[in-house]
Design a protein around this motif. Sequence first.
Motif, PDB file in Angstrom:
ATOM      1  N   THR A   1      -8.302  -5.401   3.391  1.00 48.79           N
ATOM      2  CA  THR A   1      -8.711  -4.558   2.270  1.00 48.79           C
ATOM      3  C   THR A   1     -10.229  -4.521   2.126  1.00 48.79           C
ATOM      4  O   THR A   1     -10.826  -3.465   2.219  1.00 48.79           O
ATOM      5  CB  THR A   1      -8.052  -5.022   0.960  1.00 48.79           C
ATOM      6  OG1 THR A   1      -8.359  -6.405   0.739  1.00 48.79           O
ATOM      7  CG2 THR A   1      -6.547  -4.842   1.008  1.00 48.79           C
TER       8      THR A   1
ATOM      9  N   TRP B   1      -9.029  -5.409  -4.117  1.00 48.17           N
ATOM     10  CA  TRP B   1      -7.896  -4.497  -4.007  1.00 48.17           C
ATOM     11  C   TRP B   1      -6.743  -4.891  -4.927  1.00 48.17           C
ATOM     12  O   TRP B   1      -6.114  -4.030  -5.557  1.00 48.17           O
ATOM     13  CB  TRP B   1      -7.413  -4.432  -2.554  1.00 48.17           C
ATOM     14  CG  TRP B   1      -6.296  -3.464  -2.347  1.00 48.17           C
ATOM     15  CD1 TRP B   1      -6.414  -2.141  -2.046  1.00 48.17           C
ATOM     16  CD2 TRP B   1      -4.887  -3.725  -2.459  1.00 48.17           C
ATOM     17  NE1 TRP B   1      -5.166  -1.561  -1.954  1.00 48.17           N
ATOM     18  CE2 TRP B   1      -4.215  -2.519  -2.203  1.00 48.17           C
ATOM     19  CE3 TRP B   1      -4.139  -4.846  -2.746  1.00 48.17           C
ATOM     20  CZ2 TRP B   1      -2.834  -2.412  -2.226  1.00 48.17           C
ATOM     21  CZ3 TRP B   1      -2.758  -4.755  -2.777  1.00 48.17           C
ATOM     22  CH2 TRP B   1      -2.116  -3.546  -2.517  1.00 48.17           C
TER      23      TRP B   1
ATOM     24  N   GLU C   1       0.829  -1.203   0.000  1.00 47.71           N
ATOM     25  CA  GLU C   1       0.000   0.000   0.000  1.00 47.71           C
ATOM     26  C   GLU C   1       0.869   1.261   0.000  1.00 47.71           C
ATOM     27  O   GLU C   1       0.607   2.207  -0.760  1.00 47.71           O
ATOM     28  CB  GLU C   1      -0.939   0.000   1.207  1.00 47.71           C
ATOM     29  CG  GLU C   1      -2.018  -1.065   1.113  1.00 47.71           C
ATOM     30  CD  GLU C   1      -2.809  -1.235   2.400  1.00 47.71           C
ATOM     31  OE1 GLU C   1      -2.587  -0.469   3.372  1.00 47.71           O
ATOM     32  OE2 GLU C   1      -3.659  -2.145   2.437  1.00 47.71           O
TER      33      GLU C   1
ATOM     34  N   ASN D   1      -5.390  -2.562  -8.063  1.00 44.22           N
ATOM     35  CA  ASN D   1      -4.049  -1.973  -7.972  1.00 44.22           C
ATOM     36  C   ASN D   1      -3.013  -2.707  -8.811  1.00 44.22           C
ATOM     37  O   ASN D   1      -1.816  -2.455  -8.672  1.00 44.22           O
ATOM     38  CB  ASN D   1      -3.620  -1.920  -6.502  1.00 44.22           C
ATOM     39  CG  ASN D   1      -4.419  -0.896  -5.741  1.00 44.22           C
ATOM     40  OD1 ASN D   1      -4.194   0.301  -5.874  1.00 44.22           O
ATOM     41  ND2 ASN D   1      -5.398  -1.351  -4.968  1.00 44.22           N
TER      42      ASN D   1
END
Length: 196
Positions: free
Chosen positions: A107, A118, A63, A122
């Motif tokens: 998440t 997530w 993250e 991403n």
Amino acid sequence: MKRSACLALFLSSIGHDADAFQATSSFTRQPTLQKTTQLHATNGDKKRVVVIGNGMVGQRFMENLLDLDTSKKCTISTFCEEPRAAYNRVKLTSYFETRDPSALSMTSEFDGEGRTPWYEENNVELLLNDKAVSIDTEEKVITGASGKKVDYDVAVFATGSYPFVPPIPGKQRPGVFVYRTIEDLEAMLAYVKENN
């Protein structure tokens, strides 16, 4: 590979690229010890970051990396030995109340395969049920238990902890458990159901 309870950033053979990531955290004991680094992609190539371990530390690392990599110079893959993506082990006891793994997710809710949106959102390659078993530092390749090979520019070791069981008589008997994963708790619950 020896498991340890620490995160080590392994910047093998990238020389000056070790100055690419900026390590930041909301919790910092000694801010003066922070090191600013960044990866310099050559010829427009993205750097491949492989995170070995998809627990709490590995998840937060990814993250933070995504937040810091505003130029999108990195691609991320993560090896996850467990059947579901990162979850909060600190709150593991609450699983006995909810029996819902998604309540522990770091998440969002898990799907039927143990993934959360997530990772796709991403562009993070999540390798579930695949423990990293070897690293070739010459060729810069990490191999999973499945046989999958992933090239890397940077390898991050976020392998978490391993429950130590003292060498005492009876440790292998039925009804003796370690307490580290959701699967450990499910095994305890199954044992109680069968033997109660």
